[in-house]
Design a protein around this motif. Structure first.
Motif, mmCIF file in Angstrom:
data_model
loop_
_atom_site.group_PDB
_atom_site.id
_atom_site.type_symbol
_atom_site.label_atom_id
_atom_site.label_comp_id
_atom_site.label_asym_id
_atom_site.label_seq_id
_atom_site.Cartn_x
_atom_site.Cartn_y
_atom_site.Cartn_z
ATOM 1 N N GLY A 123 13.319 0.745 16.828
ATOM 2 C CA GLY A 123 11.556 0.092 17.420
ATOM 3 C C GLY A 123 11.403 0.484 16.692
ATOM 4 N N ALA A 124 11.035 1.538 15.474
ATOM 5 C CA ALA A 124 10.171 1.974 14.232
ATOM 6 C C ALA A 124 10.967 2.292 12.786
ATOM 7 C CB ALA A 124 8.907 2.876 14.593
ATOM 8 N N GLU A 125 11.726 1.062 12.596
ATOM 9 C CA GLU A 125 12.743 1.738 11.551
ATOM 10 C C GLU A 125 11.562 2.086 10.187
ATOM 11 O OE1 GLU A 125 13.537 -2.665 10.885
ATOM 12 O OE2 GLU A 125 14.376 -2.619 12.535
ATOM 13 N N LEU A 126 12.459 3.316 9.592
ATOM 14 C CA LEU A 126 11.780 3.712 8.751
ATOM 15 C C LEU A 126 12.178 3.179 6.816
ATOM 16 C CD1 LEU A 126 11.072 5.804 7.421
ATOM 17 C CD2 LEU A 126 13.039 7.595 7.570
ATOM 18 N N VAL A 127 11.438 2.519 6.769
ATOM 19 C CA VAL A 127 11.742 1.326 5.653
ATOM 20 C C VAL A 127 11.356 2.467 4.063
ATOM 21 C CG1 VAL A 127 10.444 -0.414 4.020
ATOM 22 C CG2 VAL A 127 10.723 -0.345 6.650
ATOM 23 N N LEU A 128 10.464 3.239 4.035
ATOM 24 C CA LEU A 128 10.248 3.964 3.079
ATOM 25 C C LEU A 128 9.683 5.476 3.471
ATOM 26 C CD1 LEU A 128 9.481 3.854 -0.216
ATOM 27 C CD2 LEU A 128 7.678 2.790 0.095
ATOM 28 N N GLN A 129 9.893 6.098 2.532
ATOM 29 C CA GLN A 129 9.686 7.816 2.800
ATOM 30 C C GLN A 129 10.247 8.388 1.713
ATOM 31 O OE1 GLN A 129 10.314 10.202 6.364
ATOM 32 N NE2 GLN A 129 11.227 11.860 4.814
ATOM 33 N N ARG A 130 8.574 9.296 0.788
ATOM 34 C CA ARG A 130 8.204 10.208 -0.386
ATOM 35 C C ARG A 130 8.830 11.051 0.278
ATOM 36 N NH1 ARG A 130 6.269 5.883 -3.445
ATOM 37 N NH2 ARG A 130 4.286 7.038 -3.213
ATOM 38 N N GLU A 131 9.774 12.042 -0.666
ATOM 39 C CA GLU A 131 8.948 13.550 0.072
ATOM 40 C C GLU A 131 8.240 14.073 0.087
ATOM 41 O OE1 GLU A 131 11.787 15.315 1.286
ATOM 42 O OE2 GLU A 131 13.146 13.305 1.429
ATOM 43 N N GLY A 132 8.031 15.318 0.160
ATOM 44 C CA GLY A 132 6.431 16.277 0.728
ATOM 45 C C GLY A 132 5.761 15.758 1.527
ATOM 46 N N LEU A 133 6.502 15.071 2.562
ATOM 47 C CA LEU A 133 5.745 14.200 4.254
ATOM 48 C C LEU A 133 4.952 15.873 5.157
ATOM 49 C CD1 LEU A 133 4.330 12.297 5.417
ATOM 50 C CD2 LEU A 133 6.292 11.883 6.862
ATOM 51 N N ARG A 134 6.072 16.519 5.332
ATOM 52 C CA ARG A 134 6.681 17.621 6.314
ATOM 53 C C ARG A 134 5.687 19.182 4.858
ATOM 54 N NH1 ARG A 134 12.415 18.074 7.676
ATOM 55 N NH2 ARG A 134 11.250 19.721 8.469
ATOM 56 N N LYS A 135 5.133 19.659 5.243
ATOM 57 C CA LYS A 135 4.708 21.189 5.254
ATOM 58 C C LYS A 135 6.078 22.169 5.053
ATOM 59 C CE LYS A 135 -0.242 21.122 5.856
ATOM 60 N NZ LYS A 135 -0.920 22.223 7.276
ATOM 61 N N PRO A 136 6.252 22.854 3.853
ATOM 62 C CA PRO A 136 7.019 23.381 3.966
ATOM 63 C C PRO A 136 6.700 24.834 5.356
ATOM 64 C CG PRO A 136 5.895 24.635 2.491
ATOM 65 C CD PRO A 136 5.504 22.962 2.992
ATOM 66 N N ALA A 137 8.424 25.055 5.988
ATOM 67 C CA ALA A 137 8.720 26.225 7.018
ATOM 68 C C ALA A 137 7.913 27.640 6.281
ATOM 69 C CB ALA A 137 9.716 26.147 7.153
ATOM 70 N N ILE A 154 1.135 -0.994 -0.169
ATOM 71 C CA ILE A 154 -0.030 -0.212 -0.187
ATOM 72 C C ILE A 154 0.692 1.207 0.004
ATOM 73 C CG2 ILE A 154 -1.647 0.881 1.251
ATOM 74 C CD1 ILE A 154 -3.123 -1.433 2.209
ATOM 75 N N ALA A 155 2.154 1.176 1.335
ATOM 76 C CA ALA A 155 2.882 2.327 0.767
ATOM 77 C C ALA A 155 3.536 2.467 -0.526
ATOM 78 C CB ALA A 155 3.752 2.367 1.709
ATOM 79 N N SER A 156 4.242 1.709 -0.734
ATOM 80 C CA SER A 156 4.582 1.312 -2.532
ATOM 81 C C SER A 156 3.687 2.304 -3.369
ATOM 82 C CB SER A 156 5.513 0.225 -2.531
ATOM 83 O OG SER A 156 5.729 -0.106 -1.530
ATOM 84 N N ALA A 157 2.641 1.844 -3.290
ATOM 85 C CA ALA A 157 1.767 2.054 -4.697
ATOM 86 C C ALA A 157 1.376 4.121 -4.338
ATOM 87 C CB ALA A 157 0.448 1.306 -4.432
ATOM 88 N N TRP A 158 0.835 4.110 -2.899
ATOM 89 C CA TRP A 158 0.906 5.563 -2.301
ATOM 90 C C TRP A 158 1.128 6.663 -3.281
ATOM 91 C CZ3 TRP A 158 -2.605 4.912 1.571
ATOM 92 C CH2 TRP A 158 -2.975 6.513 2.234
ATOM 93 N N GLY A 159 -0.430 7.362 -3.485
ATOM 94 C CA GLY A 159 -0.078 8.478 -4.593
ATOM 95 C C GLY A 159 0.562 9.415 -4.131
ATOM 96 N N GLY A 160 0.818 10.021 -2.727
ATOM 97 C CA GLY A 160 0.913 11.445 -2.633
ATOM 98 C C GLY A 160 2.465 11.219 -1.299
ATOM 99 N N PRO A 161 2.880 12.265 -0.752
ATOM 100 C CA PRO A 161 4.289 12.119 0.386
ATOM 101 C C PRO A 161 3.308 10.735 1.085
ATOM 102 C CG PRO A 161 3.330 14.127 0.054
ATOM 103 C CD PRO A 161 2.365 13.711 -0.867
ATOM 104 N N VAL A 162 4.715 10.373 1.187
ATOM 105 C CA VAL A 162 3.993 8.708 2.365
ATOM 106 C C VAL A 162 5.441 8.126 2.741
ATOM 107 C CG1 VAL A 162 4.965 7.226 0.089
ATOM 108 C CG2 VAL A 162 3.302 6.454 1.820
ATOM 109 N N GLN A 163 5.086 7.768 4.169
ATOM 110 C CA GLN A 163 6.171 7.192 5.107
ATOM 111 C C GLN A 163 5.884 5.876 5.591
ATOM 112 O OE1 GLN A 163 7.653 8.018 9.263
ATOM 113 N NE2 GLN A 163 9.214 9.881 8.051
ATOM 114 N N LEU A 164 6.446 4.452 5.860
ATOM 115 C CA LEU A 164 6.003 3.261 5.617
ATOM 116 C C LEU A 164 7.316 3.427 7.257
ATOM 117 C CD1 LEU A 164 5.035 0.304 5.694
ATOM 118 C CD2 LEU A 164 6.784 0.208 4.291
ATOM 119 N N ARG A 165 6.926 3.462 8.227
ATOM 120 C CA ARG A 165 7.780 2.918 9.429
ATOM 121 C C ARG A 165 7.379 0.751 9.685
ATOM 122 N NH1 ARG A 165 10.728 5.554 12.197
ATOM 123 N NH2 ARG A 165 10.689 8.096 10.454
ATOM 124 N N LEU A 166 8.014 0.257 10.126
ATOM 125 C CA LEU A 166 8.488 -0.988 10.946
ATOM 126 C C LEU A 166 8.569 -1.310 12.144
ATOM 127 C CD1 LEU A 166 7.493 -4.416 10.047
ATOM 128 C CD2 LEU A 166 10.473 -4.705 9.580
#
Length: 276
Positions: free
Chosen positions: A262-276, A190-202
């Motif tokens: 305890g929550a390994e970062l497996v996948l992250q695509r940019e844009g998750l955070r709003k600009p400052a 699901i995370a790999s197919a995500w259309g927007g900014p995304v983060q997957l943690r294990l």
């Protein structure tokens, strides 16, 4: 004068956000407005963010009360419809009820009338099949600004297919010891197919039911049970993510940006955070 932002370390943020927040919490019954379920709100507040939460297969909503109350203590209205509780859970029906729950939160003054929700600050979340239902609902509603899943499972119709059309930021927490919905075929897909900014943690040591609270007879059929470690990490990350995306809160950026044992970062695509 610009507001000074104090950014905590990842460890500090985890410890702070895993404890109750500063807001007293009220509990209400969604059945009073026509939908079985529960809602937790901060005691006061106008223009608050809100999240609708979908329960897992065969799981009563009470197994998520701690998480919902926790989010309310951090300033987020958190509601969960108590529908589709039998073995033939329909993800399509649950997804529709999640959107109805958001409509109730935005259309009804909560508490004694002194609590309201901002319709531009809405999120969906869910555990297991409820996570898949949250993805389905998000794919059909442009008003949803954030999505969180906990040990999500594939659904019918397909949450994996729906994920491709979700543009809202998504956070997906997968359980490393999940034998009901192994991450590779469910949360990771699901995370790999995500259309927007995304983060997957294990969460390496968590089971499928690790995010639930208390005991329930369904543990005789399903894998795992409620686990304090998974609950602690889940509460902290869900709170950090919703506060960041819905309110622009930057104090907990390190928790969302850095890897964690305890929550390994497996996948992250940019844009998750709003600009400052």
């Amino acid at each position: 004068m610009a507001r000074r932002v104090i950014t905590l370390t990842a460890k500090q943020a985890l410890e702070q956000l895993s404890r109750p927040g500063p807001h007293p919490v009220l509990r209400g019954d969604l059945a009073l407005v026509g939908l079985p379920g529960v809602v937790f709100t901060p005691a006061t507040g106008l223009g608050l963010p809100a999240v609708a939460f979908g329960h897992g297969w065969m799981q009563p909503v009470r197994r998520y009360h701690g998480l919902l109350r926790h989010l309310a203590s951090w300033g987020v209205v958190a509601a969960a419809p108590a529908v589709e509780r039998g073995p033939l859970l329909s993800a399509r029906v649950l997804s529709a009820n999640l959107l109805t729950t958001l409509d109730i939160c935005t259309g009804v003054r909560l508490g004694t009338g002194d609590i309201s929700v901002d319709p531009t600050r809405l999120a969906l979340a869910g555990h297991s099949m409820g996570g898949g239902a949250a993805v389905l609902a998000a794919s059909s509603s442009p008003k949803v600004r954030a999505v969180v899943t906990l040990a999500a499972t594939e659904t019918r119709p397909s949450a994996l297919d729906a994920a491709r059309s979700v543009s809202a930021p998504g956070l997906h927490l997968a359980a490393g010891e999940d034998r009901i919905a192994p991450p590779v075929g469910h949360s990771e897909a699901i995370a790999s197919a995500w259309g927007g900014p995304v983060q997957l943690r294990l969460l390496p040591k968590a089971s499928h039911l690790g995010f639930t609270e208390g005991r329930h007879w369904s543990e005789l059929m399903l894998d795992g049970r409620g686990e304090r470690g998974a609950q602690k990490i889940g509460r902290a990350f869900v709170a950090a993510f919703l506060l960041r995306v819905l309110l622009g809160e930057r104090a907990y950026d390190s928790l969302l940006d850095e890897d964690s044992k305890g929550a390994e970062l497996v996948l992250q695509r940019e844009g998750l955070r709003k600009p400052a």
